[in-house]
Scaffold this motif. Structure first.
Motif, short mmCIF file in Angstrom:
data_model
loop_
_atom_site.label_atom_id
_atom_site.label_comp_id
_atom_site.label_asym_id
_atom_site.label_seq_id
_atom_site.Cartn_x
_atom_site.Cartn_y
_atom_site.Cartn_z
N GLY A 200 0.80 -1.22 0.00
CA GLY A 200 0.00 0.00 0.00
C GLY A 200 0.83 1.26 0.00
O GLY A 200 0.31 2.36 0.20
N LYS A 325 -5.66 -1.15 -1.55
CA LYS A 325 -5.74 -0.97 -0.10
C LYS A 325 -7.15 -0.53 0.27
O LYS A 325 -7.80 0.20 -0.49
N ALA A 352 -1.81 4.54 3.59
CA ALA A 352 -1.22 4.42 2.26
C ALA A 352 -0.45 5.69 1.95
O ALA A 352 -0.65 6.74 2.57
#
Length: 464
Positions: A200, A325, A352
């Protein structure tokens, strides 16, 4: 089910991992009588893998891990009297996420996991120039002007839900990676980029080249996990990849849908000519597949010399990135200096991070704190020379249809500051390397991932 095809790049990476192992780790023969080989499902193996069938690595606890030629964990060597303890079992690799399932008719994987067909990220009806997402309290479809405004008779509509409570305004401090990547073979760089993508923490396009986007991603990963990873330790990178989906490069069979498109012959520079196209579609199978698998188009071609991407059934090599993600992002930090966007959850933890193109000297991005107003997937684009820059000889308002090659790509996240937003781009390989017209540009896949984690009211901070 294990993959039936071993990619040459994956084999090269595994061989490099094997050569990097210490002599003790490469010793072959039967394990000691007080040890057992435990499979990922917790069962004890009744045989010892033979030399040439596996690569032996080490996990974080120093235990031997047996990895087959396809990057799958066969077993972990444990003490016989302790392998049932939860403190050990928690280190076993997670169940398969679906990467070994058969692909569906669209060339993706089923709902069990793995790749998703990229087209499902861009819902809508071709030709609807105002954006084609369902109306609800958090997603509104309105035409866009250049890098910013939602065209609505000169007025901005209010967000349809109340903004969330203000978040702490502290600027994140992302340390530089303690260990910087050095010159490495291209296949090892690809493995590192794929690892970061799955975590991510986006490295931008996967292209087999070291650069600032990789360095920034390593620093962000360190902030997110609290760990430090040696990017030059190919053995550790491969071990981590084996836990999260297997080899960094896999085989993919081009489908009839891939070859069919729809595609356009070219994307003109003149906005008046753009407005005449039915859609701002991809121009080739290679462009479409490169974006689906988070790759640089040139790298995809170089990885498959002599391949005809227009023929269904052609087997090619592609990157094996992670699934999007998920989470609830309550705060976004757009760091102008680092050219990076950070997405945080309500607990203040990093969810992220993405490389970004943020403003320029002539058209700087805003400062201070703003909020997300609305989100549009696959938006159309309204060019207005009275509001936007002057493009060519165009002096009329132009409606440019939606598509991944549109001026704002496949996503528009409008901010409370009029004419500014976070959006995708038709040029993913330039992200983090060029300037924008004041907005925040991400790759289409990163922008789509972020758009699905935010909602109106999400705080957006711009820092220098």
């Amino acid at each position: 089910m294990k993959r039936a095809i071993l990619t040459s790049l994956g084999l090269a990476v595994l061989l490099s991992v094997a050569s990097a192992l210490p002599a003790a780790a490469q010793g072959w023969g039967r394990y000691q009588s007080d040890s057992v080989l435990v499979a990922p499902d917790g069962a004890i193996l009744d045989y010892t893998p033979r030399a040439g069938e596996v690569v032996i690595s080490r996990d974080q606890m120093g235990r031997r891990v047996y990895i087959d030629r396809y990057g799958n964990i066969i077993a972990t060597e444990m003490r016989r009297d302790s392998y049932r303890e939860p403190s050990i079992n928690r280190y076993l690799p997670p169940p398969s996420r679906g990467y070994d399932q058969p692909r569906d008719a669209a060339g993706g994987y089923g709902s069990g996991g793995g790749y998703r067909d990229y087209r499902q990220y861009r819902p809508g009806e071709p030709g609807d120039i105002t954006g084609t997402v369902p109306r609800d309290s958090s997603i509104i479809r309105l035409p866009l002007n250049e890098d910013g405004g939602i065209m609505d008779d000169g007025e901005e509509k209010e967000a349809s839900i109340e903004p969330q409570q203000p978040q702490p305004s502290a600027v994140p401090h992302v340390q530089k990676p303690i260990i910087a990547p050095t010159n490495k073979p291209q296949n090892e760089i690809v493995a590192l980029q794929v690892f970061l993508d799955r975590e991510g923490i986006s490295p931008g396009v996967i292209d087999g080249h070291l650069g600032d986007n990789v360095n920034k991603a390593l620093a962000a990963w360190q902030e997110m996990t609290g760990e430090t990873i040696d990017p030059n330790n190919s053995e550790e990178i491969m071990q981590r990849l084996s836990y999260s989906g297997g080899m960094p490069i896999v085989d993919y069979t081009i489908t009839a849908a891939d070859a069919a498109g729809p595609y356009v012959a070219a994307i003109p520079e003149d906005y008046a000519h753009k407005a005449q196209l039915p859609a701002m579609s991809y121009t080739s199978v290679t462009e479409a597949l490169a974006e689906r698998f988070h790759m640089d188009e040139g790298f995809l071609k170089s990885l498959n010399p002599g391949k005809d991407f227009s023929i269904p059934g052609t087997i090619i090599k592609v990157a094996n990135p992670g699934q999007p993600k998920t989470g609830d992002v309550t705060r976004i930090v757009a760091d102008k200096g680092r050219k990076q966007v950070f997405a945080y959850g309500g607990d203040g933890k990093l969810i992220a991070a993405y490389p970004a193109t943020i403003g320029s000297t002539d058209t700087p991005s805003p400062s201070g704190t703003h909020t997300v107003q609305r989100i549009a997937l696959n938006p159309g684009y309204t060019y207005n020379p009275k509001i936007n820059f002057k493009q060519g000889n165009n002096d009329q308002i132009l409606q440019i249809p939606p598509g991944p090659n549109g001026p704002v790509g496949t996503v528009w996240i409008a901010l409370s500051k009029p004419t500014y937003g976070i959006h995708g781009t038709p040029d993913p390989s330039k992200i983090g390397k060029t300037n924008s017209h004041g907005c925040v540009r991400l790759t289409n896949w990163d922008a789509t991932e972020l758009a699905k984690m935010v909602k109106p009211g999400t705080v957006v901070e711009f820092t220098d």
